[in-house]
Motif scaffolding. Sequence first.
Motif, PDB file in Angstrom:
ATOM      1  N   PHE A  19     -32.931  10.616   3.517  1.00 26.21           N
ATOM      2  CA  PHE A  19     -32.512   9.588   2.564  1.00 26.21           C
ATOM      3  C   PHE A  19     -33.652   8.603   2.294  1.00 26.21           C
ATOM      4  CE2 PHE A  19     -30.335   5.629   1.346  1.00 26.21           C
ATOM      5  CZ  PHE A  19     -29.571   6.102   0.286  1.00 26.21           C
ATOM      6  N   SER A  52     -26.276   4.245   3.256  1.00 22.54           N
ATOM      7  CA  SER A  52     -26.415   5.067   2.042  1.00 22.54           C
ATOM      8  C   SER A  52     -26.497   4.224   0.773  1.00 22.54           C
ATOM      9  CB  SER A  52     -25.247   6.050   1.928  1.00 22.54           C
ATOM     10  OG  SER A  52     -24.024   5.336   1.814  1.00 22.54           O
ATOM     11  N   ILE A  81     -22.785  11.615  -2.296  1.00 28.69           N
ATOM     12  CA  ILE A  81     -23.190  12.487  -1.191  1.00 28.69           C
ATOM     13  C   ILE A  81     -22.089  13.498  -0.868  1.00 28.69           C
ATOM     14  CG2 ILE A  81     -24.047  12.562   1.181  1.00 28.69           C
ATOM     15  CD1 ILE A  81     -25.136   9.773   0.823  1.00 28.69           C
ATOM     16  N   LYS A  83     -27.281  12.890   3.425  1.00 31.18           N
ATOM     17  CA  LYS A  83     -26.578  12.401   4.615  1.00 31.18           C
ATOM     18  C   LYS A  83     -27.543  12.203   5.789  1.00 31.18           C
ATOM     19  CE  LYS A  83     -22.232  14.603   3.390  1.00 31.18           C
ATOM     20  NZ  LYS A  83     -21.317  15.708   3.696  1.00 31.18           N
ATOM     21  N   ARG A 101     -30.437  10.560   7.489  1.00 28.08           N
ATOM     22  CA  ARG A 101     -31.067   9.247   7.267  1.00 28.08           C
ATOM     23  C   ARG A 101     -32.565   9.343   7.006  1.00 28.08           C
ATOM     24  NH1 ARG A 101     -27.966   4.996  11.236  1.00 28.08           N
ATOM     25  NH2 ARG A 101     -25.947   5.270  10.246  1.00 28.08           N
TER      26      ARG A 101
END
Length: 83
Positions: free
Chosen positions: A49, A15, A35, A44, A46
């Motif tokens: 993200f 993160s 987050i 959260k 991936r």
Amino acid sequence: MLQPKLLKVEPVEPSKLRLFYETGEVKLFDVGPYIHGAWYDELKDRAYFRTVRVLPGGGGIEWVNGQDIAPHELYELGVPICG
């Protein structure tokens, strides 16, 4: 404080973001503390993200559904690292 133009952002597992500025500075920013709650919960995931992108003009970053972090926070709280 005016921060330099952001040229590039790279997601770093799990993160964190590697931020590249026009000055040659490279900073590592930890998104982990952000987050929380419904608005940032998607971060959260991936795959989600990794959808982070630099805004046109290099003034900041955002994810595809509109989550963002203030440009001054990215710059001021980012930890300088080697490229």
